[in-house]
Design an enzyme around this catalytic site. Structure first.
Site, PDB file in Angstrom:
ATOM      1  N   TYR A 101       0.827  -1.209   0.000  1.00  0.00           N
ATOM      2  CA  TYR A 101       0.000   0.000   0.000  1.00  0.00           C
ATOM      3  C   TYR A 101       0.862   1.261   0.000  1.00  0.00           C
ATOM      4  CZ  TYR A 101      -4.442  -2.408   0.724  1.00  0.00           C
ATOM      5  OH  TYR A 101      -5.550  -3.174   0.557  1.00  0.00           O
ATOM      6  N   GLU A 199       2.105 -30.195  16.610  1.00  0.00           N
ATOM      7  CA  GLU A 199       1.510 -29.555  15.429  1.00  0.00           C
ATOM      8  C   GLU A 199       0.175 -28.909  15.806  1.00  0.00           C
ATOM      9  OE1 GLU A 199       0.273 -32.664  12.844  1.00  0.00           O
ATOM     10  OE2 GLU A 199      -1.013 -31.350  11.645  1.00  0.00           O
ATOM     11  N   ASP A 251       0.150 -35.595  13.569  1.00  0.00           N
ATOM     12  CA  ASP A 251      -0.726 -36.724  13.277  1.00  0.00           C
ATOM     13  C   ASP A 251       0.018 -37.733  12.416  1.00  0.00           C
ATOM     14  OD1 ASP A 251      -2.843 -35.670  14.660  1.00  0.00           O
ATOM     15  OD2 ASP A 251      -3.798 -34.777  12.901  1.00  0.00           O
TER      16      ASP A 251
END
Lengths: 369, 369
Positions: A101, A199, A251
């Site tokens: 910006y 995680e 996992d």
């Protein structure tokens, strides 16, 4: 001099040197250029010795007087100017969105915009990072922060001239939110033997409630999914500076294992950052495909989907998954075609992960490389 | 007695009462049932007086001896039993995923599983919440935590028997991570005049670096997107218990405005939770569609997409957006067809948001309801 003041001076000098080099080229009536390491896959490889995904030494020159280079050349210098004059000079940090910006404008007397899409300034930022052989945080550019931390460690964090001493053993149920830039952080006092990375937020909460880090003298970190830059960098610093072993929990599926590998070795997309974001000594605690059988979790598994199988076949081919142990794990996944979440351990009992699974794995040094 | 011990006893009592009611029905040879408020849209409305999206008083009875009710009846009691015996009795909390894994099993002598998909136990959890007229956190069930906090306030947070006093004015650049459950938190000392909520991490970082909360005596919170339950509840408690005004910052687009409305009035999906998650006194500081013109940000806007227009037309019809001021703002958006991010203010200068925009809006009380 404080470490962070030092960092500002160092980066200012790098930008100045780049500017002086360009000035000399202009004075000699040369076509000014910036030399930028190539980031494409042709220049990325896995370095066995360093245990890291690295950028090769191929470089490209970007010239001012070259129709296809000029725009990006200008954008790279716009970034350099913003970083030096707006950020470093005032000891401020900004996001890459702020930079976009701030530097987007119509060039006077033309209908040409300096930057059309943010993607352009983003690329120019990485160009500057690699050209200066530095990294985004040294340019005082922030990324989205993610991750929480708790443990027997006292740190010092600095916000401009305000220095806070933070005791991470007194963060209640929330934990300390890991910021995007961690260069200024100093480890003041620690009474820990290792770092445990989860995680998932849910696992952090479980272990924090079970006082795992208190009972086992460790630092507990959650990356809340794919690890953000701040979390990766602080893990590396805990590994390198405090020489702490880092054990990781994800996992049991190819996505979890890949998240681990990114923290450890880096990634193809950020190969130029592996040196400061990678954590080559990190070890994988679990959950492995073998754990599912060993801990009798078959009933709490989830059937692998097409996309999981495809991902497993992909990571099986990555050089950094070529160790025998990982190949066996991936093969087991491909054979059984099931995955398991860490929370599957809750089918035994809620505190099984804290009281049995993790302590047992650490005691037996049952890690994957 | 500590507030949180009190909470445990209160919830244990509610579950016991439910059990006793069922026991009586069984003794009388009645068909045992649980009475559960209906959560469908037919029983949800916006209460003007309360300024809240609420559940009506329609209830349904779920019977044990009814083929289409029996399974969910059983699942609701499985949830109740897990909450009471596994969680409350041990002062432990768990995620809804843990509960699923813990209670999913094959019923002995059959091939029937108690729970097939997690969606089933999730629904049973909400059934129990509304049947007991309590809420998830009182059942000691955690959600995904999100959000960070800093400011001139000292809180006390408790993890089982460990009590931490946390000074949120000394959280460095990271902030304190807001946990999923905040019932146990006590506000010990505060020297603040209001709370400023930013939808985005980037804005929190900007304001924290600019010491906005220090200079303006406030608490600063980021919800990091759509607000999580923990963040919503702590906002409500700051509003109700400490009587602090709450001002909210989101991007100038229908999604940002909707995020604000959810924090303020609640949502259709969680209508039964508005009473404890809503924050009816909250005010919208910005960014409004009018701000774009007033602050001359037209050049830093983004063209609205089809999906933005569609969303604007939807929220224009919501009862809680019917105030004249909001209708005008939505109309302006629909007319101009552009949106703006808060970072658009960085096109002026990086600290414009901290030094000019927010102070000016607060001074002029330029809020939307």
């Amino acid at each position: 001099m404080k470490k962070s003041e030092n960092n500002v001076k160092k980066t200012e000098k790098l930008i100045e040197e780049l500017g002086l080099k360009l000035e000399k080229q202009i004075e000699k009536n040369d076509n000014p250029f910036i030399e930028i390491p190539i980031r494409g896959s042709a220049n990325v490889s896995f370095d066995e010795a360093l245990q890291r995904i690295v950028l090769g030494d191929k470089k490209a020159r970007r010239f001012l007087f070259n129709v296809s280079h000029a725009r990006r050349f200008m954008q790279t210098l716009l970034v350099a100017s913003y970083v030096k004059k707006d950020l470093l000079a005032n000891d401020l940090t900004a996001t890459i969105r702020d930079l976009y910006y701030a530097k987007k404008h119509t060039i006077p007397g033309t209908k040409e915009d300096t930057i059309d899409e943010q993607n352009e300034s983003n690329l120019a930022i990485v160009d500057l990072e690699v050209a200066l052989e530095t990294f985004r945080e040294m340019l005082h550019l922030r990324a989205e922060p993610k991750g929480r931390m708790a443990g027997k460690i006292i740190i010092e964090d600095r916000v401009r001239d305000k220095v806070d001493t933070i005791d991470l053993s007194k963060m209640g149920s929330g934990g300390w939110a890991i910021p995007s830039i961690v260069e200024q952080i100093e480890f003041k006092k620690s009474d820990v033997e290792f770092v445990l990375v989860a995680e998932k937020n849910a696992i952090f909460d479980r272990l924090n409630e079970d006082k795992y880090w208190e009972k086992n003298n460790c630092v507990l970190i959650t990356t809340a999914g794919q690890a953000a830059r701040g979390a990766r960098r602080i893990l590396q610093r805990l590994s390198e500076e405090l020489k702490l072993p880092i054990y990781t929990l994800t996992d049991s599926d190819p996505y979890g294992w890949y998240i681990y590998s990114t923290m450890k070795y880096g990634s193809m997309a950020l190969a130029h950052e592996s040196e400061r974001l990678g954590c080559p000594k990190m070890k994988f605690l679990g959950m492995s495909a073998s754990d599912i059988e060993h801990y009798n979790l078959q009933k709490a598994t989830i059937k692998a989907k097409e996309v999981d199988i495809k991902r497993a076949l992909e990571i099986k081919n990555y050089s950094w998954f070529k160790q025998k142990r990982w190949q066996e794990e991936i093969d087991k996944f491909l054979e059984k075609k099931y995955k398991a979440e860490l929370q599957a351990l809750s089918s035994k009992n809620l505190q099984y992960i804290s009281n049995t699974y993790i302590p047992e794995k650490i005691k037996n040094e049952d890690f994957l490389p």
